[in-house]
Motif scaffolding. Structure first.
Motif: not given
Length: 297
Positions: A171-193
């Motif tokens: 609860e001390s963080g920024q929130g449980e959910t957040a919109p996915p990070t996207t690139n300039a084309q609006g595509e979701t940027i995936d991560s290794s974690s």
């Protein structure tokens, strides 16, 4: 002197001779259209045959009940077939069993620069098919994840995506959910974690208790690892705070790993994404044999 009337047959008929070239030109046009329709039909028919052949082989190698969806992209198909080089083929399969404990995996393969000799394709021999670039997605459902030890000790296991910040800080963080990070084309940027919330029922002092585990799911070579960070009681309790001694005892029950080397094509994992009820692993491979689609048990 009275001139005789001109008979109908004696009159010139320039209109008749003028219409003949139009009719002839129209006939050539109709013939050309028919020829084009036949060629397009033959092209689509040949493409359908190739898609069916690949689908049958994929069904056989993946031990599926139903044929997977196969699409050979690009037009015309016949020029690709004659050269044996295909620019883009996609294969989508559902219900893939991966021994020993994955029974219902969804698999999507995006293949580029595929080499498939026409003689082998028409004979159904897919062993010589080589995929220049393969981008694959494997989606594992919560029911299959629940079969992995020691998660098989958790009753009614469910998974949901959460932010890494919430996993680590609550609860001390920024929130449980957040919109996915996207690139300039609006595509979701995936991560290794990615952050993941696992919930289910466990036995504590003889009582069935709902527990939320907040963890990180990470790629590690050919494996994905679930690293639990903290626990909370479910919403049926007066407090969500789990005593540290109880956390120390229960956290190992959420520590698990899945060997992705047994998945179709055994591509190198590059990213992981958590959705509601599923975990998707993305991978990429170069110069992959189509025969490598068979899961290794």
């Amino acid at each position: 002197m009275v001139s005789r009337p001109v008979a109908r047959d004696d009159r010139p008929s320039p209109g008749r001779s003028a219409k003949r070239p139009k009719r002839r030109g129209r006939g050539w046009l109709i013939a050309l259209v028919v020829l084009l329709v036949l060629l397009v039909g033959a092209d689509f028919g040949a493409a359908a045959f190739a898609e069916h052949t690949i689908s049958q082989k994929a069904r056989e190698q993946l031990s599926l009940t139903n044929d997977p969806s196969v699409t050979v992209h690009g037009f015309p198909f016949l020029t690709q077939a004659l050269s044996g080089d295909y620019g883009h083929i996609t294969v989508n399969a559902q219900g893939v069993a991966v021994p020993p404990k994955l029974r219902d995996v969804d698999f999507n393969a995006d293949m580029s620069d595929v080499t498939a000799p026409l003689s082998d394709l028409t004979s159904g021999n897919t062993k010589s098919i080589i995929i220049g670039t393969l981008k694959g997605e494997v989606t594992i459902k919560a029911a299959d994840i629940a079969r992995q030890a020691p998660l098989d000790k958790i009753e009614n296991l469910k998974i949901e995506p959460v932010t890494e910040d919430y996993v680590r800080n609550g609860e001390s963080g920024q929130g449980e959910t957040a919109p996915p990070t996207t690139n300039a084309q609006g595509e979701t940027i995936d991560s290794s974690s990615a952050g993941i919330r696992l919930s289910g029922n466990v036995q504590i002092a003889g009582q069935k208790v709902e527990i939320f585990c907040f963890a990180m799911i990470e790629l590690s070579g050919q494996k994905i690892s679930i690293e639990p960070k903290r626990l909370q009681f479910g919403n049926d309790k007066e407090t969500t705070v789990v005593p540290q001694a109880v956390q120390n005892a229960l956290l190992p029950n959420f520590n698990a790993s899945i060997d992705t080397g047994a998945l179709p094509f055994a591509v190198t994992p590059t990213a992981v994404r958590v959705n509601s009820g599923t975990v998707t692993i993305k991978g990429e491979g170069k110069n992959v044999a189509f025969s490598g689609m068979t899961p290794q048990g």
